[in-house]
Design an enzyme around this catalytic site. Structure first.
Site, PDB file in Angstrom:
ATOM      1  N   ARG A  79      48.329  47.610  30.787  1.00 31.73           N
ATOM      2  CA  ARG A  79      47.815  46.266  31.076  1.00 31.73           C
ATOM      3  C   ARG A  79      46.351  46.400  31.482  1.00 31.73           C
ATOM      4  O   ARG A  79      46.041  46.972  32.524  1.00 31.73           O
ATOM      5  CB  ARG A  79      48.633  45.612  32.196  1.00 31.73           C
ATOM      6  CG  ARG A  79      48.031  44.304  32.640  1.00 31.73           C
ATOM      7  CD  ARG A  79      48.872  43.533  33.660  1.00 31.73           C
ATOM      8  NE  ARG A  79      48.122  42.373  34.062  1.00 31.73           N
ATOM      9  CZ  ARG A  79      47.641  42.163  35.294  1.00 31.73           C
ATOM     10  NH1 ARG A  79      47.898  42.988  36.279  1.00 31.73           N
ATOM     11  NH2 ARG A  79      46.916  41.087  35.540  1.00 31.73           N
ATOM     12  N   HIS A 124      40.544  38.302  34.607  1.00 29.67           N
ATOM     13  CA  HIS A 124      40.796  38.990  35.875  1.00 29.67           C
ATOM     14  C   HIS A 124      39.518  38.879  36.716  1.00 29.67           C
ATOM     15  O   HIS A 124      38.858  39.871  37.013  1.00 29.67           O
ATOM     16  CB  HIS A 124      41.211  40.441  35.635  1.00 29.67           C
ATOM     17  CG  HIS A 124      41.927  41.084  36.791  1.00 29.67           C
ATOM     18  ND1 HIS A 124      43.184  41.651  36.683  1.00 29.67           N
ATOM     19  CD2 HIS A 124      41.574  41.257  38.091  1.00 29.67           C
ATOM     20  CE1 HIS A 124      43.563  42.154  37.856  1.00 29.67           C
ATOM     21  NE2 HIS A 124      42.597  41.930  38.728  1.00 29.67           N
ATOM     22  N   GLU A 170      46.345  36.175  38.945  1.00 29.59           N
ATOM     23  CA  GLU A 170      46.312  35.695  40.328  1.00 29.59           C
ATOM     24  C   GLU A 170      45.357  34.514  40.561  1.00 29.59           C
ATOM     25  O   GLU A 170      44.376  34.638  41.290  1.00 29.59           O
ATOM     26  CB  GLU A 170      45.937  36.840  41.275  1.00 29.59           C
ATOM     27  CG  GLU A 170      46.885  38.017  41.210  1.00 29.59           C
ATOM     28  CD  GLU A 170      46.546  39.097  42.247  1.00 29.59           C
ATOM     29  OE1 GLU A 170      45.513  38.976  42.928  1.00 29.59           O
ATOM     30  OE2 GLU A 170      47.339  40.049  42.381  1.00 29.59           O
ATOM     31  N   ASN A 301      52.526  39.969  40.503  1.00 31.76           N
ATOM     32  CA  ASN A 301      51.847  41.031  41.237  1.00 31.76           C
ATOM     33  C   ASN A 301      52.375  41.013  42.657  1.00 31.76           C
ATOM     34  O   ASN A 301      52.283  39.990  43.349  1.00 31.76           O
ATOM     35  CB  ASN A 301      50.332  40.819  41.268  1.00 31.76           C
ATOM     36  CG  ASN A 301      49.682  41.031  39.911  1.00 31.76           C
ATOM     37  OD1 ASN A 301      50.344  41.418  38.956  1.00 31.76           O
ATOM     38  ND2 ASN A 301      48.392  40.776  39.842  1.00 31.76           N
ATOM     39  N   TYR A 303      52.794  43.359  46.308  1.00 35.59           N
ATOM     40  CA  TYR A 303      52.445  44.568  47.061  1.00 35.59           C
ATOM     41  C   TYR A 303      53.153  44.671  48.398  1.00 35.59           C
ATOM     42  O   TYR A 303      53.431  45.766  48.867  1.00 35.59           O
ATOM     43  CB  TYR A 303      50.921  44.594  47.342  1.00 35.59           C
ATOM     44  CG  TYR A 303      50.088  44.818  46.109  1.00 35.59           C
ATOM     45  CD1 TYR A 303      49.700  43.760  45.289  1.00 35.59           C
ATOM     46  CD2 TYR A 303      49.692  46.104  45.750  1.00 35.59           C
ATOM     47  CE1 TYR A 303      48.940  43.974  44.150  1.00 35.59           C
ATOM     48  CE2 TYR A 303      48.927  46.322  44.608  1.00 35.59           C
ATOM     49  CZ  TYR A 303      48.556  45.254  43.826  1.00 35.59           C
ATOM     50  OH  TYR A 303      47.816  45.467  42.687  1.00 35.59           O
ATOM     51  N   GLU A 373      51.805  44.132  38.583  1.00 29.65           N
ATOM     52  CA  GLU A 373      51.090  45.040  39.497  1.00 29.65           C
ATOM     53  C   GLU A 373      51.996  45.350  40.675  1.00 29.65           C
ATOM     54  O   GLU A 373      52.657  44.451  41.210  1.00 29.65           O
ATOM     55  CB  GLU A 373      49.805  44.416  40.070  1.00 29.65           C
ATOM     56  CG  GLU A 373      48.677  44.272  39.091  1.00 29.65           C
ATOM     57  CD  GLU A 373      47.417  43.671  39.727  1.00 29.65           C
ATOM     58  OE1 GLU A 373      47.214  43.776  40.964  1.00 29.65           O
ATOM     59  OE2 GLU A 373      46.627  43.078  38.966  1.00 29.65           O
TER      60      GLU A 373
END
Ligand code: GBH
Length: 476
Positions: A79, A124, A170, A301, A303, A373
């Site tokens: 990606r 991005h 995002e 995404n 985290y 991600e």
């Protein structure tokens, strides 16, 4: 038992992720125009180590070496993002910059030759600066048409080989950190934080416009899919209290719901409307119809996670005051939610990923999901030896935990089709510059940007070959 490749369905895709501004460099090469990040970082105060992405990790010139390493580790997908200002230097969508097209053609052809499937992100965060300067960037509704022209140029030039597209990475961060707080380009809206909702609104419409172009002009011939990547911290209610349960739901509404509710249900979450009133733009009936179901997959995404409690007026930035949530790093028993990585915001909470995947499956009628991600960082440690920095055992543990969580979500019924580790290389970590390292491959900034796989890259490689885990039969 430790997580194993065999815990995932056949055809499940494992890849790595990066983005153009964070790795390419070559700011003024190949006819590229300036992006808002090129200009934003000219003000050295914006970035912790006063750095920028002018050279970054020089992927523009080293893409072959990078793809070869990726392939040798066994990854099946990559990606990456396309720099809008390499395709249309001023963003206006007139004549494509052939040198920019040539660079991505070379990159895509090379990865395919090495057996790696391209997953391309159109945006991005590197908006052509001309669109910022002349229109106000994402604050203008004109951006929707310019984005659609750019998307169309990418589909036309690369869509014969790229079958998985991501429109925007995002949108929350562009709205919140870019046009809201201003720690990201373009640096906020001079006190008018609430305009970030307008930047978000136009991103939703732009996403839908790009999907519309694809479906009308390319889908039949090219047969690919177009998704949106949203980011979300899992919000675990701090207590059993109803108000905390509702606050946690609201916190997810203000991340995921902000973007996915309009696309799946036609409008923003009620909890946002209640708190934001007229600060939150409205979709016309025509818009609602246009954006509805304009998505082929959800890219997530993810985290980290937080405990969330209701708070009438938290001592925090505007955003959390509006949301009336308190973000808490410790359980009410005093126990930490997880160990912290290098970034202040990143706590290691593997179970949060399973919860958010199941949440998406349930709320949005079981869409196809890719984890686009997931990863953690360590501090750039100038005094450490190469052996030390390559021995990233905490990251190996992070991946094991989070991958096990994905495998569980799939068993729970979520339709997760792929997983991308962030990031392939250490790179320019936005406002943190090069002080934080998210790579599974170490980049030696002091020695010619040489690449060195960390233990996590080698772990992944064994995992992908089915070698990392103990035999299940031994441990069950
Ligand atoms: C992702 O954002 C991005 O897509 C990727 O480009 C990035 O490298 C990666 O995360 C790691 O950060 O402390 O002021 O710098 C994830 C969402 C948005 C979370 C920014 C952390 C920190 C703002 N991130 N936020 S600041």
């Amino acid at each position: 038992a430790e997580v194993a490749r065999a815990d995932f369905p056949d055809g499940f895709v494992f890849g790595v992720a990066t983005s153009a501004y964070q790795i390419e460099g070559a700011r003024r090469e190949g006819g590229k125009g300036d992006s808002i990040w090129d200009v934003f970082t000219e003000d050295k105060e914006r970035v912790l180590d006063r750095s920028n992405g002018d050279v970054a990790v020089d992927h523009y010139h080293r893409y072959k070496e990078d793809i070869e390493l990726m392939a040798s580790l066994g990854f099946a997908a990559y990606r990456f993002s396309i720099s809008w200002a390499r395709i249309f230097p001023d963003g206006l969508g007139g004549k494509v910059n052939e040198q920019g097209v040539a660079f991505y053609n070379n990159l895509i052809n090379f990865m395919i030759a090495k057996g790696i499937e391209p997953y391309a992100t159109l945006y991005h965060w590197d908006l052509p600066n001309h669109l910022q300067k002349t229109l106000g960037g994402w604050l203008s509704d004109k951006i929707v048409d310019y984005f659609a022209l750019y998307a169309e140029a990418c589909f036309a030039n690369f869509g014969d080989r790229v079958k998985r597209w991501i429109t925007i990475n995002e949108p929350l961060q562009t709205a919140f950190n870019g046009y809201g707080i201003g720690v990201f380009a373009p640096g906020g809206c001079e006190g008018e934080t609430a305009r970030c909702y307008l930047a978000a609104h136009h991103q939703i419409l732009a996403h839908a416009a790009a999907v519309d172009v694809y479906r009308r002009k390319f889908k039949v011939a090219q047969g690919g899919e177009v998704g949106l990547v949203v980011d979300c911290e899992w919000a675990e209610p701090f207590s059993e209290k109803v108000e905390d349960q509702i606050a946690a739901q609201r916190r997810v509404d203000f991340q995921l719901g902000w973007y996915l509710d309009p696309i799946y249900f036609g409008d923003y979450p009620e909890s946002m409307r209640q708190r934001l009133g007229s600060d939150l733009p409205t979709f016309s009936e025509k818009d609602k119809e246009f954006i509805r179901n304009k998505i082929d997959f959800v890219g997530l995404n993810h985290y980290t996670s937080r405990f969330i409690a209701h708070h009438q007026n938290p001592e925090d930035i505007y955003f959390y005051q509006v949301q009336q949530v308190e973000r808490i790093e410790k359980w009410n028993s005093g126990e930490k939610i997880g160990e912290r990585a290098a970034s202040e915001w990143l706590f290691i909470v593997p179970w949060g990923l399973r919860k958010i995947l199941n949440y998406i499956a349930k709320k949005y009628n079981n869409p196809t999901i890719y984890v686009t991600e997931n990863g953690m960082d360590e501090e750039d440690d100038q005094s450490a030896t190469l052996d030390q920095v390559l021995n990233d055992t905490t990251r190996v543990g992070y991946f094991k935990g989070y991958l096990a969580s994905v495998a569980q979500a799939i068993k729970d019924g979520a339709d997760v089709r792929g997983y991308f580790a962030w990031s392939f290389l250490d790179n320019f970590e936005w406002a943190m510059g090069y002080t934080k390292r998210f790579g599974i491959v170490y980049v030696d900034y002091k020695n010619g940007l040489s690449r060195h796989p960390k233990a996590s890259a080698l772990w992944f490689s064994r995992f992908l070959k089915g070698e990392a885990a103990e035999n299940k039969a031994d441990t069950n």
